[in-house]
Write a protein that holds these residues in place. Structure first.
Motif, PDB file in Angstrom:
ATOM      1  N   MET A   1      -4.346 -16.945   3.547  1.00 53.35           N
ATOM      2  CA  MET A   1      -4.612 -15.875   4.490  1.00 53.35           C
ATOM      3  C   MET A   1      -4.737 -14.529   3.782  1.00 53.35           C
ATOM      4  SD  MET A   1      -5.177 -15.714   7.599  1.00 53.35           S
ATOM      5  CE  MET A   1      -5.248 -14.648   8.956  1.00 53.35           C
ATOM      6  N   GLU A   2      -3.929 -14.352   2.729  1.00 53.63           N
ATOM      7  CA  GLU A   2      -4.002 -13.103   1.975  1.00 53.63           C
ATOM      8  C   GLU A   2      -5.342 -12.962   1.269  1.00 53.63           C
ATOM      9  OE1 GLU A   2      -0.701 -12.416  -0.604  1.00 53.63           O
ATOM     10  OE2 GLU A   2       0.740 -13.014   0.928  1.00 53.63           O
ATOM     11  N   THR A   3      -5.916 -14.077   0.844  1.00 62.66           N
ATOM     12  CA  THR A   3      -7.214 -14.046   0.175  1.00 62.66           C
ATOM     13  C   THR A   3      -8.298 -13.581   1.130  1.00 62.66           C
ATOM     14  OG1 THR A   3      -6.490 -15.917  -1.166  1.00 62.66           O
ATOM     15  CG2 THR A   3      -8.829 -15.415  -1.180  1.00 62.66           C
ATOM     16  N   ILE A   4      -8.253 -14.055   2.365  1.00 63.15           N
ATOM     17  CA  ILE A   4      -9.244 -13.637   3.363  1.00 63.15           C
ATOM     18  C   ILE A   4      -9.108 -12.143   3.643  1.00 63.15           C
ATOM     19  CG2 ILE A   4      -9.941 -13.895   5.780  1.00 63.15           C
ATOM     20  CD1 ILE A   4      -9.167 -16.846   5.532  1.00 63.15           C
ATOM     21  N   ALA A   5      -7.870 -11.677   3.792  1.00 61.15           N
ATOM     22  CA  ALA A   5      -7.632 -10.249   4.032  1.00 61.15           C
ATOM     23  C   ALA A   5      -8.152  -9.414   2.870  1.00 61.15           C
ATOM     24  CB  ALA A   5      -6.146  -9.999   4.254  1.00 61.15           C
ATOM     25  N   LEU A   6      -7.982  -9.907   1.665  1.00 55.24           N
ATOM     26  CA  LEU A   6      -8.476  -9.190   0.494  1.00 55.24           C
ATOM     27  C   LEU A   6     -10.005  -9.098   0.516  1.00 55.24           C
ATOM     28  CD1 LEU A   6      -7.734  -7.842  -2.205  1.00 55.24           C
ATOM     29  CD2 LEU A   6      -7.992 -10.082  -3.269  1.00 55.24           C
ATOM     30  N   TYR A   7     -10.666 -10.209   0.842  1.00 57.50           N
ATOM     31  CA  TYR A   7     -12.134 -10.203   0.913  1.00 57.50           C
ATOM     32  C   TYR A   7     -12.638  -9.282   2.024  1.00 57.50           C
ATOM     33  CZ  TYR A   7     -12.412 -14.106  -2.366  1.00 57.50           C
ATOM     34  OH  TYR A   7     -12.326 -14.890  -3.478  1.00 57.50           O
ATOM     35  N   ILE A   8     -11.959  -9.300   3.152  1.00 59.15           N
ATOM     36  CA  ILE A   8     -12.363  -8.415   4.253  1.00 59.15           C
ATOM     37  C   ILE A   8     -12.170  -6.954   3.860  1.00 59.15           C
ATOM     38  CG2 ILE A   8     -11.855  -7.743   6.628  1.00 59.15           C
ATOM     39  CD1 ILE A   8     -11.240 -10.685   7.208  1.00 59.15           C
ATOM     40  N   GLU A   9     -11.104  -6.681   3.127  1.00 60.27           N
ATOM     41  CA  GLU A   9     -10.884  -5.305   2.644  1.00 60.27           C
ATOM     42  C   GLU A   9     -11.997  -4.886   1.681  1.00 60.27           C
ATOM     43  OE1 GLU A   9      -7.489  -2.750   0.291  1.00 60.27           O
ATOM     44  OE2 GLU A   9      -6.878  -4.530   1.413  1.00 60.27           O
ATOM     45  N   TYR A  10     -12.406  -5.798   0.800  1.00 59.05           N
ATOM     46  CA  TYR A  10     -13.527  -5.503  -0.105  1.00 59.05           C
ATOM     47  C   TYR A  10     -14.806  -5.254   0.687  1.00 59.05           C
ATOM     48  CZ  TYR A  10     -10.836  -6.977  -4.228  1.00 59.05           C
ATOM     49  OH  TYR A  10      -9.898  -7.082  -5.225  1.00 59.05           O
ATOM     50  N   ILE A  11     -15.028  -6.058   1.707  1.00 61.82           N
ATOM     51  CA  ILE A  11     -16.224  -5.878   2.541  1.00 61.82           C
ATOM     52  C   ILE A  11     -16.190  -4.513   3.225  1.00 61.82           C
ATOM     53  CG2 ILE A  11     -17.369  -6.709   4.642  1.00 61.82           C
ATOM     54  CD1 ILE A  11     -16.545  -9.557   3.733  1.00 61.82           C
ATOM     55  N   ALA A  12     -15.027  -4.116   3.728  1.00 63.46           N
ATOM     56  CA  ALA A  12     -14.894  -2.804   4.370  1.00 63.46           C
ATOM     57  C   ALA A  12     -15.204  -1.685   3.379  1.00 63.46           C
ATOM     58  CB  ALA A  12     -13.491  -2.635   4.944  1.00 63.46           C
TER      59      ALA A  12
END
Length: 122
Positions: A1-12
């Protein structure tokens, strides 16, 4: 789940950069158009420059709002962060409406009502 949050943060962050680049490119293009318009035999227009600048800024602001929403979804949903997002969206919406009023000379909802009247008269 932390990996997905990290990718979404990069996308933002990428979307934020795209918003800033949109404003920068819009500014460069509109100023370039203004400077070189006299060489083509056209008269320079300050009003046209303001309209072109406003369009670039509006588009960039919309992209930045999207990035803020995405970044807030990823973070821990505290009332402080939600209020901060709300204030940012309100400020950017006010700026967008002000720029739209400057460019078009009327609010966006006024344009729709006048277009509807034209359609009904046809």
């Amino acid at each position: 789940m932390e990996t997905i949050a990290l990718y979404i943060e990069y996308i933002a962050r990428i979307i934020e950069v795209a918003g800033v680049l949109t404003i920068l490119i819009g500014t460069i293009l509109s100023v370039g158009k203004f400077i070189f318009s006299r060489q083509n035999g056209n008269k320079r227009s300050y009003k046209l420059l303001r309209q072109e600048l406003g369009k670039g800024i509006l588009l960039g602001l919309e992209i930045l709002v999207a990035a803020d929403i995405i970044a807030t979804v990823v973070t821990e949903p505290t009332m402080d962060k939600v209020l901060t997002l709300g204030v940012i969206v309100i400020i950017r919406t006010f700026l967008s409406l002000s720029i739209e009023l400057e460019i078009e000379g009327r609010f966006p909802w006024q344009r729709k009502s006048s277009e509807n009247r034209l359609d009904q008269n046809s």
